[in-house]
Scaffold this active site. Structure first.
Site, PDB file in Angstrom:
ATOM      1  N   GLY A  95      11.710   7.467 -23.813  1.00 43.13           N
ATOM      2  CA  GLY A  95      12.319   6.036 -24.377  1.00 43.13           C
ATOM      3  C   GLY A  95      11.087   5.081 -25.115  1.00 43.13           C
ATOM      4  N   GLY A 129      10.952   0.354 -25.409  1.00 44.04           N
ATOM      5  CA  GLY A 129       9.414   0.659 -25.691  1.00 44.04           C
ATOM      6  C   GLY A 129       8.150   0.768 -25.199  1.00 44.04           C
ATOM      7  N   ARG A 179      -1.184  10.008 -20.301  1.00 43.99           N
ATOM      8  CA  ARG A 179      -1.274  10.322 -19.330  1.00 43.99           C
ATOM      9  C   ARG A 179      -1.493  12.001 -18.804  1.00 43.99           C
ATOM     10  NH1 ARG A 179       4.183   8.720 -16.031  1.00 43.99           N
ATOM     11  NH2 ARG A 179       5.527  10.319 -17.316  1.00 43.99           N
ATOM     12  N   ASP A 255      15.342  13.225 -12.925  1.00 41.53           N
ATOM     13  CA  ASP A 255      14.137  13.094 -13.942  1.00 41.53           C
ATOM     14  C   ASP A 255      12.992  12.949 -13.477  1.00 41.53           C
ATOM     15  OD1 ASP A 255      15.943  10.587 -13.287  1.00 41.53           O
ATOM     16  OD2 ASP A 255      14.779   9.733 -14.932  1.00 41.53           O
ATOM     17  N   ASN A 256      12.445  12.594 -12.651  1.00 42.22           N
ATOM     18  CA  ASN A 256      11.439  12.256 -11.835  1.00 42.22           C
ATOM     19  C   ASN A 256      10.754  13.333 -11.094  1.00 42.22           C
ATOM     20  OD1 ASN A 256      11.329   9.349 -13.632  1.00 42.22           O
ATOM     21  ND2 ASN A 256      11.911   8.754 -11.705  1.00 42.22           N
ATOM     22  N   ASP A 265       5.732   9.870 -11.961  1.00 43.80           N
ATOM     23  CA  ASP A 265       6.534   9.183 -12.713  1.00 43.80           C
ATOM     24  C   ASP A 265       5.779   7.971 -10.934  1.00 43.80           C
ATOM     25  OD1 ASP A 265       7.513   7.345 -14.255  1.00 43.80           O
ATOM     26  OD2 ASP A 265       8.761   8.907 -14.719  1.00 43.80           O
TER      27      ASP A 265
END
Ligand code: AMP
Ligand code: MG
Length: 506
Positions: A95, A129, A179, A255-256, A265
């Site tokens: 996102g 965002g 990253r 999701d991490n 993350d």
């Protein structure tokens, strides 16, 4: 509108964009008004062979703000889902991040380069965002500290201030982080195509992940079961490293959790100071779901969610597939325990070469931790001072403990255990060698929470980067006891830790 292309060519080879159409949305970064380079990781840039040597700060700021993308960049927002605090959210995705491309580093490893905070994407939902200076520099500090500690992790390549305010609880200066990751494949990536796609899409994703991260499985028969086992194995090793470093991730949503087995993350994460297995710092983790001691259990739970997505690939008969997957997930506990015990022995200065076995060493380690907990002793310093005790200097260790009786009894047990091992090995002067070994696995310096907050406040509130840079330099050598850096090794005051909270997604 496409971003202008800089006359910088990075040798990208974008396998995800090429091989997995339908698994992402192509998307351009937003342009930012006045990019200023706050951090650039030259060592990492060289490792990645980016060829940016002659670039000045303005050029780098343009590049790592997304204002002028390098030639060969193909920015995409990856789709993923995830269980957040146990609740399934079928629609997350990048996102506020964009994978801009992949490179092959100096060691032949494929690495993702991604922007975070680069503007809205089709997955932004109600988010803006954007990202703020403080949390992005925090990701630099913690990621580089993890790397210096030898723990697998994503790393920061650059941070650029955008010159744009972002609206949070208060207005903050905006920033973009670049990253670097072995990949951004997550358990949640599999969940997305399991929830929205077809078993065929999950298979394609698994094939991609296997070829990229577990190529040794390509030639094997039960490759998808092997894949699940291999991901579980890397997580077992990773979580054991976290536990031994006192690291609390803080938001172990599916999701991490990365498929390559890196820490990913750095939102509300923190290092423990006084030892407390229930430690949790995240402002939103009211139930302590992601408390320090829960991390192995949560990793196993997340792996079970990955296993669910792979069931159709494991066997035609669902019952059989479930039995196979359950075997791997159950085995995680023993695999984790094995990694933890190996790490524990190293921290205790033991080699394991003695007949009294795993149960006795586990009990020895657990009673040490009980002692630390009972007296709220600083976790990092306790281990480091135990190394001094191994060398015959007990006073610094004793100074950490309020009461001594439990400590005396425990030290006696530990010395007997060391002596048994030394007698078996017949070494000449084992004490100094043991202390040295212990100092290579028990860091002197971790990111102390008050120092991190102080450095980030200076950068974010006053635009003063010196405290951040000094702290970052200190964190690069965690195992060297350099007295010039003593202020960075001191535990945070108890009053600070009593109030200390970390924040997510800011
Ligand atoms: P995280 O808490 O960083 O793991 O993010 C969880 C999800 O929220 C991911 O899908 C992120 O892309 C999304 N997200 C977090 N912050 C923002 C933001 N400011 N704008 C848009 N999406 C965001
Ligand atoms: Mg995330």
């Amino acid at each position: 509108m496409n971003s202008p292309i800089a006359n910088t060519a990075i040798p990208f080879d974008n396998s995800y964009a090429r091989e997995l159409p339908g698994f992402y949305a192509a998307c351009q970064p937003a342009s930012v008004p006045s990019p200023v380079l706050l951090f650039f990781n030259r060592g990492l840039a060289e490792e990645l062979r980016l060829g940016l040597d002659g670039r000045d700060e303005a050029a780098l700021a343009n590049l790592f703000s997304g204002n002028t993308l390098p030639e060969g960049a193909e920015p995409i927002a990856q789709a993923y889902a995830g269980h957040q605090f146990g609740q399934f959210n079928p629609q997350l995705g990048d996102g506020r991040a964009l994978l801009i491309g992949e490179v092959i580093d100096r060691h032949g490893r494929r690495r993702d380069i991604a922007l975070k905070g680069s503007g809205r994407t089709p997955f932004s939902r109600r988010g803006d965002g954007k990202a703020a200076v403080g949390p992005m520099l925090r990701e630099v500090l913690i990621g580089e500290a993890m790397h210096a500690l030898g723990i697998p992790t994503t790393r920061a390549l650059a941070v650029v201030a955008t010159g744009e305010p972002v609206q949070r609880e208060r207005t903050l200066p905006g920033a973009i982080l670049t990253r670097v990751a072995a990949s951004h494949l997550r358990v949640g990536t599999f969940q997305y195509f399991w929830a929205h796609g077809t078993p065929e899409m999950v298979r394609r994703l698994a094939d991609y992940a296997i070829a990229r991260h577990y190529p040794e499985l390509l030639a094997t028969e039960e490759r998808y079961l092997g894949f699940l086992r291999a991901v579980a194995e890397r997580q077992a090793a990773l979580i054991a490293r976290w536990m031994h470093a006192g690291f609390i991730h803080g938001v172990m949503n599916t999701d991490n959790m990365g498929i390559p087995g890196e820490t990913i993350d750095f939102g509300p994460c923190a290092f423990m100071e006084a030892y407390d297995p229930r430690a949790v710092f995240s402002s939103i983790d009211e139930m302590g779901r992601y408390a320090y001691e829960e991390q192995p259990r949560i990793a196993r739970w997340n792996l079970a969610r990955l296993a669910e997505t792979l069931l159709p690939l494991l066997a035609e008969d669902e019952g059989h597939a479930i039995a196979l997957a359950t075997g791997v997930i159950d085995d995680f506990v023993a695999r984790y325990q094995q990694h933890w015990l190996a790490g524990l022995r190293a921290k205790l200065g033991l080699s394991g070469q003695v007949a009294n076995g795993d149960a006795a060493d586990t009990a020895l380690g657990e009673s040490w931790l009980d002692l630390l907990q009972a007296q709220r002793v600083d976790y990092t310093l306790a281990w480091r001072r135990l190394a001094d005790a191994a060398a015959g200097n007990e006073a610094p260790l004793r100074a950490l403990f309020a009461g001594q009786p439990g400590l005396d009894r425990w030290l006696q047990r530990w010395r007997e255990r060391c002596a048994a091992e030394d007698a078996a090995a017949g070494e000449g002067s084992p004490a100094a060698a043991r202390a040295e070994r212990m100092r290579r696995v028990n860091p002197w310096l971790i990111p102390r929470n008050h120092r991190v907050e102080e450095a980030l406040a200076a950068a974010s509130d006053e635009g003063e980067l010196a405290p951040f840079e000094q702290l970052l330099n200190a964190l690069r050598r965690p195992y060297d006891e350099d007295l010039a850096l003593a202020r960075y090794a001191e535990p945070a005051p108890g009053a600070f830790m009593a109030e200390f909270r970390t924040f997510c997604g800011t």
